[in-house]
Every structure is written in C-alpha cells, then in structure tokens.
Design a protein around this motif. Structure first.
Motif, PDB file in Angstrom:
ATOM      1  N   ARG B  31      51.421  51.438  35.909  1.00 34.05           N
ATOM      2  CA  ARG B  31      51.064  50.464  34.877  1.00 34.05           C
ATOM      3  C   ARG B  31      49.884  50.956  34.049  1.00 34.05           C
ATOM      4  O   ARG B  31      48.919  51.483  34.597  1.00 34.05           O
ATOM      5  CB  ARG B  31      50.710  49.116  35.516  1.00 34.05           C
ATOM      6  N   THR B  35      41.608  48.548  34.808  1.00 37.36           N
ATOM      7  CA  THR B  35      40.148  48.689  34.804  1.00 37.36           C
ATOM      8  C   THR B  35      39.707  49.629  35.926  1.00 37.36           C
ATOM      9  O   THR B  35      40.477  49.914  36.848  1.00 37.36           O
ATOM     10  CB  THR B  35      39.452  47.332  35.025  1.00 37.36           C
ATOM     11  N   LEU B  36      38.458  50.081  35.841  1.00 34.28           N
ATOM     12  CA  LEU B  36      37.896  50.888  36.931  1.00 34.28           C
ATOM     13  C   LEU B  36      37.997  50.122  38.250  1.00 34.28           C
ATOM     14  O   LEU B  36      38.379  50.675  39.272  1.00 34.28           O
ATOM     15  CB  LEU B  36      36.431  51.235  36.618  1.00 34.28           C
ATOM     16  N   PHE B  37      37.688  48.833  38.224  1.00 35.50           N
ATOM     17  CA  PHE B  37      37.721  48.005  39.436  1.00 35.50           C
ATOM     18  C   PHE B  37      39.109  47.982  40.065  1.00 35.50           C
ATOM     19  O   PHE B  37      39.268  48.136  41.277  1.00 35.50           O
ATOM     20  CB  PHE B  37      37.273  46.583  39.083  1.00 35.50           C
ATOM     21  N   GLU B  38      40.131  47.797  39.214  1.00 31.97           N
ATOM     22  CA  GLU B  38      41.498  47.721  39.753  1.00 31.97           C
ATOM     23  C   GLU B  38      41.928  49.079  40.318  1.00 31.97           C
ATOM     24  O   GLU B  38      42.491  49.150  41.415  1.00 31.97           O
ATOM     25  CB  GLU B  38      42.477  47.267  38.669  1.00 31.97           C
ATOM     26  N   GLY B  41      40.156  49.699  43.516  1.00 32.08           N
ATOM     27  CA  GLY B  41      40.705  48.838  44.568  1.00 32.08           C
ATOM     28  C   GLY B  41      42.029  49.357  45.095  1.00 32.08           C
ATOM     29  O   GLY B  41      42.266  49.378  46.299  1.00 32.08           O
ATOM     30  N   ARG B  42      42.876  49.812  44.183  1.00 30.84           N
ATOM     31  CA  ARG B  42      44.199  50.288  44.606  1.00 30.84           C
ATOM     32  C   ARG B  42      44.105  51.595  45.384  1.00 30.84           C
ATOM     33  O   ARG B  42      44.773  51.789  46.401  1.00 30.84           O
ATOM     34  CB  ARG B  42      45.109  50.457  43.388  1.00 30.84           C
ATOM     35  N   ASN B  45      42.568  50.606  48.792  1.00 25.75           N
ATOM     36  CA  ASN B  45      43.433  49.811  49.670  1.00 25.75           C
ATOM     37  C   ASN B  45      44.661  50.565  50.139  1.00 25.75           C
ATOM     38  O   ASN B  45      45.100  50.413  51.271  1.00 25.75           O
ATOM     39  CB  ASN B  45      43.884  48.534  48.951  1.00 25.75           C
ATOM     40  N   THR B  77      35.893  44.816  28.221  1.00 28.03           N
ATOM     41  CA  THR B  77      36.278  45.549  29.426  1.00 28.03           C
ATOM     42  C   THR B  77      37.041  46.818  29.062  1.00 28.03           C
ATOM     43  O   THR B  77      37.910  46.804  28.200  1.00 28.03           O
ATOM     44  CB  THR B  77      37.155  44.638  30.322  1.00 28.03           C
ATOM     45  N   LYS B  78      36.675  47.911  29.725  1.00 27.76           N
ATOM     46  CA  LYS B  78      37.299  49.204  29.454  1.00 27.76           C
ATOM     47  C   LYS B  78      38.544  49.353  30.321  1.00 27.76           C
ATOM     48  O   LYS B  78      38.491  49.120  31.536  1.00 27.76           O
ATOM     49  CB  LYS B  78      36.287  50.304  29.808  1.00 27.76           C
TER      50      LYS B  78
END
Lengths: 131, 105
Positions: B31, B35-38, B41-42, B45, B77-78
């Motif tokens: 996809r 974001t950096l966070f997503e 996280g992926r 995890n 948001t980047k």
C-alpha cells in the motif's frame, strides 16, 4: 493515588470541543472560562466518573513544536480504547475523520490512528482476547 | 571507457543491501501513502525488528535518495510511497537478466 487528568494540547479549544463531543462522542465534564481560555475537560459516557481528558490551549510554543514533529512522523501520543475498532473506523470515516493509519493488528491489539483536526494524532485500540 | 552498466546500479544495490530497507519496500508494495509510524509498526510487529526512530528515519532517507520511494505531505503528516518499479525495470533488470540467462560476453 489515582489517575485524574490526561491532557491533550489543541490548536483551538472551541474547535476541539466540537470535534471531541460531536464527532467522537465524549461528554463535557468541566467548562470553566479562565480569561482567554477555558478549563475544559471531558469524560467518556461509558465512564462518567473515569479519568478526565483536558483539552488544553497550545499557549506554550514548545508544545506546538513537539506536536508538529509527532504529526509529521504519524506518531499518536494519546490513545482511546474501543470495543469494536472496525465499527468505530467505519463510523468515524463516514463522519469525515481522516485516518493516517487504517486498522492493523499489532501484537495483542488492533489499532488505527486518526487526525483530531486540532494538531494531534490519536490512536484507537481494541484489545484482543489473549487465549 | 566508463561503466558497462547504468551508473545508478551501485547506488541501488547499496540502498537494497539492508534487511530493514527491504522490509520497508515490501510493506510499501502492499500500500502507498504510509507514515513512518505505520511502517515502523508493521516492520516491528511482523518481523520483530526494533530500531530507534532516528535509525528508521535514516533508512527511509536512503531509500528516497536512491529513488526507490518518494515522500509527500498529507496535511501535516509525511507519507511514503513506492517508486521502485522504474529503477527495477530500467536499471536492475537489464543488468540482472544477463546473469540469470548465463550469457557470456
């Protein structure tokens, strides 16, 4: 000792009051005018005597630098729990809320991240049963 | 004189030569606009990779400088998206095809 207040710094208290009550569904607990700003706290209707969420004005520049940096990287600094994340995602998306992170499973939880329109990203978490 | 292959090749191989960066590309294949966070996280995890935010950010910069991903601002948001297809098709594929076929010059 008990948990009492969790603060979220917002760009605009009036706009935040509307978003957090009308869109998210929290209830106002205190709304006390204090000069230019208000002492504004909310509770969840599911926990009217629970921890209060204070919507604080971004009157200190450092809070805005901090929030902008987290926002750029997509990092949420506040989390709310929900019983059914997918249902909340559908409901809030339909209400026009922008999610930066669609629902994903992470460890023992399902989570998503949305923009509160007041300078913050908020994480929604559904804790999954750990069988 | 000059290189018998695309001069971008070594830059691409350097950018690809890291497990974290390959995992980031794999996540973005699924996809765009993450974001950096997503992404962090992926990768954490699903693969148990645990880095500092700074280290993860450097990996994203390396991928962007090599032209494998691009960034855009969605509001404040980047977000990151994959652009690897062109590099793979135009630079990597012509080089690798010769080896895969076992051609001798």
């Amino acid at each position: 000792m008990k948990m009492y207040i969790k603060s979220v710094v917002v760009d605009d208290q009036a706009k935040a009051r509307t978003f957090y009550t009308e869109t998210l569904g929290f209830q106002i607990k205190h709304d006390i005018p204090m000069g230019e700003f208000s002492w504004l706290t909310l509770v969840s209707p599911e926990e009217p005597d629970g921890v209060e969420l204070a919507l604080e004005p971004g009157a200190h520049e450092a809070t805005n630098t901090f929030r902008a940096a987290l926002m750029a990287d997509g990092i949420p600094f506040t989390a709310f729990s929900v019983d059914d994340l997918d249902a909340e995602y559908e409901r809030l998306t339909a209400a026009g809320v922008e999610f930066t992170n669609p629902p994903m499973t992470a460890g023992g939880a399902k989570m998503a991240v949305f923009n509160d329109t007041c300078g913050n990203l908020i994480q929604l978490i559904e804790l999954l049963d750990q069988a | 004189m000059g290189l018998p292959f695309d001069p971008q090749l070594s830059t691409l191989f350097r950018a690809l030569g890291d497990d974290t960066r390959l995992l980031i590309l794999e996540q973005l294949k699924a996809r765009d606009d993450q974001t950096l966070f997503e992404l962090y996280g992926r990768v954490f995890n699903e693969h148990g990779f645990c880095l500092t935010r700074q280290a993860f950010s450097r990996h994203l910069n390396t991928l962007e400088e090599a032209g494998l991903i691009r960034t855009a601002w969605r509001g404040r948001t980047k977000v990151h998206s994959l652009t690897a297809a062109a590099s793979f098709r135009e630079t990597l594929a012509p080089f690798l095809t010769g080896y895969i076929k076992g051609d001798r010059p």
